[in-house]
Motif scaffolding. Structure first.
Motif, PDB file in Angstrom:
ATOM      1  N   MET A   1     -15.352   8.393  -2.148  1.00  0.00           N
ATOM      2  CA  MET A   1     -14.502   7.278  -2.497  1.00  0.00           C
ATOM      3  C   MET A   1     -13.936   6.675  -1.218  1.00  0.00           C
ATOM      4  O   MET A   1     -13.293   7.351  -0.447  1.00  0.00           O
ATOM      5  CB  MET A   1     -13.358   7.767  -3.406  1.00  0.00           C
ATOM      6  N   ASP A   2     -14.209   5.415  -0.979  1.00  0.00           N
ATOM      7  CA  ASP A   2     -13.638   4.668   0.131  1.00  0.00           C
ATOM      8  C   ASP A   2     -12.611   3.713  -0.445  1.00  0.00           C
ATOM      9  O   ASP A   2     -12.942   2.887  -1.293  1.00  0.00           O
ATOM     10  CB  ASP A   2     -14.725   3.866   0.845  1.00  0.00           C
ATOM     11  N   THR A   3     -11.369   3.812   0.000  1.00  0.00           N
ATOM     12  CA  THR A   3     -10.296   3.002  -0.538  1.00  0.00           C
ATOM     13  C   THR A   3      -9.538   2.338   0.597  1.00  0.00           C
ATOM     14  O   THR A   3      -9.215   2.985   1.587  1.00  0.00           O
ATOM     15  CB  THR A   3      -9.318   3.874  -1.358  1.00  0.00           C
ATOM     16  N   VAL A   4      -9.248   1.057   0.438  1.00  0.00           N
ATOM     17  CA  VAL A   4      -8.410   0.342   1.400  1.00  0.00           C
ATOM     18  C   VAL A   4      -7.058   0.106   0.746  1.00  0.00           C
ATOM     19  O   VAL A   4      -6.968  -0.439  -0.354  1.00  0.00           O
ATOM     20  CB  VAL A   4      -9.044  -0.989   1.836  1.00  0.00           C
ATOM     21  N   VAL A   5      -6.021   0.545   1.430  1.00  0.00           N
ATOM     22  CA  VAL A   5      -4.654   0.418   0.931  1.00  0.00           C
ATOM     23  C   VAL A   5      -3.907  -0.549   1.843  1.00  0.00           C
ATOM     24  O   VAL A   5      -3.853  -0.341   3.056  1.00  0.00           O
ATOM     25  CB  VAL A   5      -3.923   1.783   0.925  1.00  0.00           C
ATOM     26  N   ASP A  34      -5.544  12.166   8.151  1.00  0.00           N
ATOM     27  CA  ASP A  34      -7.005  12.162   8.105  1.00  0.00           C
ATOM     28  C   ASP A  34      -7.463  10.918   7.347  1.00  0.00           C
ATOM     29  O   ASP A  34      -7.889  10.986   6.202  1.00  0.00           O
ATOM     30  CB  ASP A  34      -7.502  13.438   7.430  1.00  0.00           C
ATOM     31  N   VAL A  35      -7.337   9.751   8.009  1.00  0.00           N
ATOM     32  CA  VAL A  35      -7.764   8.478   7.443  1.00  0.00           C
ATOM     33  C   VAL A  35      -8.810   7.866   8.362  1.00  0.00           C
ATOM     34  O   VAL A  35      -8.887   8.200   9.543  1.00  0.00           O
ATOM     35  CB  VAL A  35      -6.580   7.493   7.247  1.00  0.00           C
ATOM     36  N   GLU A  36      -9.612   6.971   7.818  1.00  0.00           N
ATOM     37  CA  GLU A  36     -10.659   6.323   8.613  1.00  0.00           C
ATOM     38  C   GLU A  36     -10.075   5.370   9.638  1.00  0.00           C
ATOM     39  O   GLU A  36     -10.507   5.335  10.775  1.00  0.00           O
ATOM     40  CB  GLU A  36     -11.632   5.568   7.699  1.00  0.00           C
ATOM     41  N   SER A  37      -9.122   4.543   9.205  1.00  0.00           N
ATOM     42  CA  SER A  37      -8.537   3.570  10.125  1.00  0.00           C
ATOM     43  C   SER A  37      -7.188   3.084   9.622  1.00  0.00           C
ATOM     44  O   SER A  37      -6.890   3.165   8.435  1.00  0.00           O
ATOM     45  CB  SER A  37      -9.473   2.372  10.314  1.00  0.00           C
ATOM     46  N   VAL A  65      -8.932   4.865   3.535  1.00  0.00           N
ATOM     47  CA  VAL A  65      -8.909   6.277   3.167  1.00  0.00           C
ATOM     48  C   VAL A  65     -10.267   6.643   2.581  1.00  0.00           C
ATOM     49  O   VAL A  65     -10.767   5.956   1.695  1.00  0.00           O
ATOM     50  CB  VAL A  65      -7.799   6.559   2.129  1.00  0.00           C
ATOM     51  N   THR A  66     -10.849   7.701   3.094  1.00  0.00           N
ATOM     52  CA  THR A  66     -12.099   8.203   2.548  1.00  0.00           C
ATOM     53  C   THR A  66     -11.823   9.578   1.967  1.00  0.00           C
ATOM     54  O   THR A  66     -11.201  10.409   2.610  1.00  0.00           O
ATOM     55  CB  THR A  66     -13.177   8.316   3.644  1.00  0.00           C
ATOM     56  N   GLY A  67     -12.272   9.786   0.758  1.00  0.00           N
ATOM     57  CA  GLY A  67     -12.072  11.092   0.151  1.00  0.00           C
ATOM     58  C   GLY A  67     -11.573  10.976  -1.263  1.00  0.00           C
ATOM     59  O   GLY A  67     -11.840  10.012  -1.966  1.00  0.00           O
ATOM     60  N   SER A  68     -10.803  11.940  -1.655  1.00  0.00           N
ATOM     61  CA  SER A  68     -10.373  12.070  -3.039  1.00  0.00           C
ATOM     62  C   SER A  68      -9.010  11.433  -3.271  1.00  0.00           C
ATOM     63  O   SER A  68      -8.385  10.877  -2.375  1.00  0.00           O
ATOM     64  CB  SER A  68     -10.273  13.564  -3.364  1.00  0.00           C
ATOM     65  N   VAL A  69      -8.557  11.563  -4.487  1.00  0.00           N
ATOM     66  CA  VAL A  69      -7.209  11.132  -4.839  1.00  0.00           C
ATOM     67  C   VAL A  69      -6.203  11.931  -4.025  1.00  0.00           C
ATOM     68  O   VAL A  69      -5.133  11.440  -3.683  1.00  0.00           O
ATOM     69  CB  VAL A  69      -6.968  11.289  -6.356  1.00  0.00           C
ATOM     70  N   ARG A  70      -6.572  13.147  -3.652  1.00  0.00           N
ATOM     71  CA  ARG A  70      -5.680  13.977  -2.813  1.00  0.00           C
ATOM     72  C   ARG A  70      -5.379  13.282  -1.490  1.00  0.00           C
ATOM     73  O   ARG A  70      -4.246  13.306  -1.013  1.00  0.00           O
ATOM     74  CB  ARG A  70      -6.331  15.348  -2.560  1.00  0.00           C
TER      75      ARG A  70
END
Length: 124
Positions: A1-5, A34-37, A65-70
């Motif tokens: 999961m790749d998410t941009v916040v 531990d985020v991508e950018s 953010v790459t990864g889980s809901v965690r």
């Protein structure tokens, strides 16, 4: 999961330079996760007479953010802790993912936790 916040500082009546200092501090904390950018949101030109970076962009960041809901939970928890350390009751932080926005403020911990959990569940 790749998410941009999108992370926005809301502080009615504050000056732009003070907001920039706060956002630089928050940005530093978020880059430790531990985020991508973590990057600033492109904005318009700085107001006349201001100095330094693009002041219009100083109140918003994009966090990938790459990864889980965690991973999202860790991001939200970090922002909540950062906000709690700054005792200005008028200050809040908006987190936007797609069309959904969560605004963190100085509500009680229980109220914020309930809203955060609902927001995170909607991201699954």
């Amino acid at each position: 999961m790749d998410t941009v916040v999108k992370v926005e500082l809301v502080e009615p009546g504050s000056d732009l330079e003070a907001r920039e200092v706060l956002m630089l501090d928050l940005r530093h904390e978020l880059t430790q996760l531990d985020v991508e950018s973590v990057s600033t949101v492109p904005g318009g030109p700085a107001p006349p007479g201001s100095k330094g970076l693009d002041m219009a962009a100083a109140a918003a960041l994009l966090v990938q953010v790459t990864g889980s809901v965690r991973a999202l939970d860790v991001l939200v928890s970090t922002i909540r802790t950062w906000l709690q350390r700054r005792q200005d009751p008028g200050r809040s932080v908006k987190l936007t993912i797609g069309e959904q926005t969560l605004e963190l403020s100085h509500a009680t911990s229980e109220q914020q936790e309930r809203l955060v959990q609902e927001f995170l569940r909607s991201q699954v």
